[in-house]
Design an enzyme around this catalytic site. Structure first.
Site, PDB file in Angstrom:
ATOM      1  N   GLY A 366      31.955  41.465  38.613  1.00  0.00           N
ATOM      2  CA  GLY A 366      30.894  40.423  39.270  1.00  0.00           C
ATOM      3  C   GLY A 366      30.465  39.781  38.046  1.00  0.00           C
ATOM      4  N   PHE A 367      30.192  40.500  36.869  1.00  0.00           N
ATOM      5  CA  PHE A 367      29.573  39.922  35.748  1.00  0.00           C
ATOM      6  C   PHE A 367      30.365  39.410  34.714  1.00  0.00           C
ATOM      7  CE2 PHE A 367      26.375  43.136  37.689  1.00  0.00           C
ATOM      8  CZ  PHE A 367      25.465  42.454  37.841  1.00  0.00           C
ATOM      9  N   GLY A 368      31.708  39.608  34.922  1.00  0.00           N
ATOM     10  CA  GLY A 368      32.623  39.359  33.814  1.00  0.00           C
ATOM     11  C   GLY A 368      33.844  39.907  33.931  1.00  0.00           C
ATOM     12  N   ASP A 493      22.605  48.402  41.210  1.00  0.00           N
ATOM     13  CA  ASP A 493      24.233  48.065  41.767  1.00  0.00           C
ATOM     14  C   ASP A 493      25.036  49.253  41.988  1.00  0.00           C
ATOM     15  OD1 ASP A 493      25.811  46.312  42.559  1.00  0.00           O
ATOM     16  OD2 ASP A 493      26.367  45.185  40.954  1.00  0.00           O
TER      17      ASP A 493
END
Ligand SMILES: *[C@@H]1O[C@H](CO)[C@@H](O)[C@H](O)[C@H]1NC(C)=O
Ligand SMILES: *[C@@H]1O[C@H](CO)[C@@H](O)[C@H](O)[C@H]1NC(C)=O
Ligand SMILES: *[C@@H]1O[C@H](CO)[C@@H](O)[C@H](O)[C@H]1NC(C)=O
Ligand SMILES: *[C@@H]1O[C@H](CO)[C@@H](O)[C@H](O)[C@H]1NC(C)=O
Ligand SMILES: *[C@@H]1O[C@H](CO)[C@@H](O)[C@H](O)[C@H]1NC(C)=O
Length: 700
Positions: A366-368, A493
């Site tokens: 999701g973040f990269g 998360d």
């Protein structure tokens, strides 16, 4: 008898006269050639030497101050017709070189001379050229010296025109005629000036015509064909200039306060008409090499030096361009406040090398994007190579970043065997790179959802034994985050995708704190709530605040996920299908909780699985106050504390009541959330309001 005696004397006298007559033509035509000198070819005096036994140089002076030297043909010659007293013609050529010790000050030069004695008595060094005595009568026959001077020093006293001229001297140092050194260039038709002290061989030709008494001097660099036009000429009546009949011919060289080495390399001479034989310049002895090199670099040398300089310049330019390009390519951003986190920074170049230019993509979260790499670092214990995972995260928020970096620094101090270690970070314009230890077996969700994700690799389904172990690992890691360090760290998360497995299938939590980067408002327009749908605690959608309790909620969803082999919310926009909590709750109420178990598990420790399912429900309690702390969760998992036996009805009813508010706000939240572009959304809300009502009916 007396008459006979007189006759005999007369005959003898006649014979003697005949002899003299017969011998005189031979004596007047004199010729010699010295292509290099041997010691008995010339009579030397003063500082002069012949440098080798044969084929040597006539070195008139070495580079010593205030010396002079002579080198004369050993025998005296007659320059006048014995019967008439008129001058005879002569022709000569020689090659000389003058090597000064200092470039800007040098000796006085060389003279070709006719003198009454080879030692030239009373002569002096310096400006007198070793041929004259200043107090001699100027221009009178007293000194009886005629010379061609190659004068390399200017003496105002003698009206010298400069310090580089050629003059004809007759019984005096004041030249009868003189000209600056130059040679007539046939190709251009002009005189070319040159230096007598350039250290290179130069050739001089002197022609004297006895009839016209004209002397002509020609000069050129050695090896150049003889110029047709002489440089200096004047009338010199040798009849009156030379006092006696016997005259010596040769050279003189003299130094004053500054020295030169004066050399004659070869000499050819003819007296009595006709030209002196030519000198073969190529066969003359060579000058001491170091000197000629030192004084005058050859054209070739200059050319080579130039080429070398140009090459160096080109190389340096290329190197500079490459360096600048490289700099730009590996440019990083660093601000003052980051200095305190220095040790955690890893240079972009290092990462670029470690990941072979970011080629091996191992995941896209999701973040990269995540890349595999091998980081070589020289630590105090020597060089080490760590397998690393480099996560490239896009960022554009400065404010949030600063806090995040400080958090990274504190997080890299967090060490727990169930946390993926953060090794460092790197920052570039718009990019943040986080470097973690590499986990060989990837993320847990890949192992759980083999069927769903249908990837290339299909690892065998995880046994319950493995899953139970991983669940406990994650619980231990999370407990450490919540309570193990000085400050409380909220993960934000928790989900199976953020649980990584090492080579021994130990579970490790990753990505802790990453959500915070976005939480601090990279885009203030979007919601501050970040997490993954299905794992987000209901109160969070209202307060927007992540707490240890919201982590526990997510952990509950994670427990159910692992035990049931299903995602907390269905992926496929299936709004009607119930969430996982509802599903397990249903089974629990029906007294068949084991039905919820992942069918892929097979035979297993059912009691343990039931424990995990119940604990999952407990953690998923909509009311944060009803959720256990991570410490309690760990105790329950270890069996040191019992799972509170919440009656299914209570759990259901309390949840359902709250579910109303939860659902409403959840829907609202989801709408806002999905409208925004934030990346960590993995699913949509699965149930609608009506669905809840239906559930309430079934559960009631
Ligand atoms: C110079 O000297 C050498 C060696 O003594 C001799 O062979 C040569 O003939 C001489 N040259 C002249 C021109 O006298
Ligand atoms: C130069 O010549 C002089 C006189 O012959 C001598 O005394 C001196 O040692 C020489 N110097 C060098 C450097 O050769
Ligand atoms: C000298 O002069 C006389 C008379 O002019 C002449 O006969 C003779 O050849 C000359 N000698 C030389 C060597 O030139
Ligand atoms: C120069 O010559 C004169 C005689 O003509 C002599 O008296 C004098 O000493 C000489 N000078 C030197 C310095 O030798
Ligand atoms: C040279 O000098 C002598 C004697 O002084 C004289 O007889 C003769 O004519 C002169 N020659 C010339 C060309 O002037």
């Amino acid at each position: 008898m007396a008459a006979a005696a007189v006759l005999a004397v007369l005959v003898a006298t006649a014979q003697l006269l005949l002899l003299v007559r017969g011998g005189s033509p031979a004596a007047t035509a004199v010729e010699f050639v010295f292509p290099g000198f041997s010691r008995d070819n010339v009579t030397t005096s003063g500082a002069a030497v012949v440098t080798s036994a044969s084929g040597g140089l006539l070195k008139l002076t070495n580079d010593t101050d205030e010396v002079f030297g002579h080198g004369f043909y050993p025998a005296p010659l007659r320059f006048k017709n014995a019967s008439t007293g008129l001058p005879l013609s002569f022709s000569t050529t020689f090659v000389f070189a003058i090597a000064p010790r200092y470039p800007d000050a040098h000796g006085h030069g060389i003279a070709f001379a006719l003198a009454p004695s080879p030692a030239v008595p009373r002569a002096m060094a310096g400006k007198n050229l070793g041929l004259f005595n200043t107090s001699d009568d100027m221009g009178q026959r007293t000194s009886s010296v005629v010379a061609v001077e190659l004068d390399t020093a200017q003496d105002a006293e003698f009206s010298d025109i400069n310090d580089n001229h050629i003059g004809i001297d007759v019984n005096a140092l004041v030249s009868k005629n003189s000209t600056p050194a130059a040679y007539f260039d046939v190709t251009t038709g002009r005189f070319v000036k040159f230096s007598l002290v350039n250290g290179n061989p130069q050739q001089v030709w002197i022609e004297y015509d006895g009839e016209s008494t004209r002397m002509e001097v020609t000069i050129s660099p050695a090896g150049v064909p003889r110029p047709a036009i002489p440089l200096v000429s004047c009338v010199v009546n040798l009849s009156s200039a030379l006092a006696g009949d016997e005259t010596y011919v040769g050279f003189s060289g003299a130094n004053g306060a500054a020295p030169s080495s004066h050399y004659v390399l070869g000499w050819s001479f003819r007296l009595g008409g006709g030209r002196a034989p030519d000198l073969d310049v190529s066969k003359l002895p060579s000058l001491p090499s170091s000197r000629s090199k030192k004084t005058m670099p050859s054209l070739l040398q200059i050319f080579m030096v130039l080429i070398f300089a140009v090459l160096v310049f080109i190389l340096v330019s290329v190197a500079v361009v490459v360096l600048v390009a490289r700099r730009r390519r590996f440019a990083e951003e660093e601000e003052d406040w980051e200095i305190e986190y220095g040790p955690h920074r890893i240079s972009y170049k290092e990462l670029h090398d470690a990941t072979r230019g970011f080629r091996d993509v191992v995941g896209a979260g999701g973040f990269g994007t995540v890349y595999h790499g091998v980081l070589r670092r020289s630590s105090s214990g020597g060089a080490a190579a760590d397998e690393v995972a480099v996560k490239k995260v896009a960022h554009d928020s400065r404010q949030g970043l600063r806090e995040f970096v400080s958090e990274i620094a504190s997080m890299s101090r967090l060490r727990h065997r169930n946390l993926v270690r953060l090794l460092g970070y790197c920052r570039r314009r718009g990019e943040l790179m986080l470097v973690y230890e590499y986990m060989v077996n990837g993320s847990l969700d890949k192992h759980l959802f083999i069927v769903d994700d249908a990837g290339d690799k299909k690892p065998a389904a995880l046994s319950w034994e493995r899953r139970g172990k991983i669940v406990r690992d994650v619980a231990a890691g999370l407990l450490y985050l919540h309570e193990g360090s000085e400050q409380v760290v909220v993960h934000r998360d928790i989900k199976s995708a953020n649980v990584l497995l090492d080579a021994d299938m130990n579970g490790k939590l990753s990505d802790f704190g990453l959500a915070r980067l976005y939480d601090h408002g990279s885009n203030p327009q979007t919601t501050h709530v970040i997490g993954t749908l299905g794992y987000i605690a209901p109160e969070m959608s209202k307060t927007g605040k992540a707490t240890t309790s919201t982590d526990v909620f997510a952990f509950g969803a994670f427990l159910l996920e692992v035990a049931c082999g299903r995602r907390p919310m269905n992926r496929n926009d299936d709004l009607d299908s119930p969430g996982l909590v509802d599903l397990v709750l249903d089974r629990l109420k029906a007294g068949r909780i084991m039905d919820a178990k992942d069918p892929k598990i097979g035979e297993c420790d059912e009691a343990d699985l039931e424990l995990v399912l119940k604990l999952g429900l407990l953690c998923s309690h909509p009311d944060p106050r009803s959720r256990p702390s991570m410490r309690q969760v760990v105790q329950m998992l270890e069996g040191t504390a019992p799972v509170p036996d919440t009656p299914p009805k209570d759990l259901g009813s309390s949840s359902n009541r709250l579910f109303y508010g939860y659902r409403e706000s959840f829907d609202e939240f989801a709408t806002v959330f999905l409208a925004s572009e934030t990346t960590s959304v993995t699913t949509q809300p699965c149930s609608s309001h009506s669905n809840d009502e239906k559930q309430e009916v079934t559960s009631g």
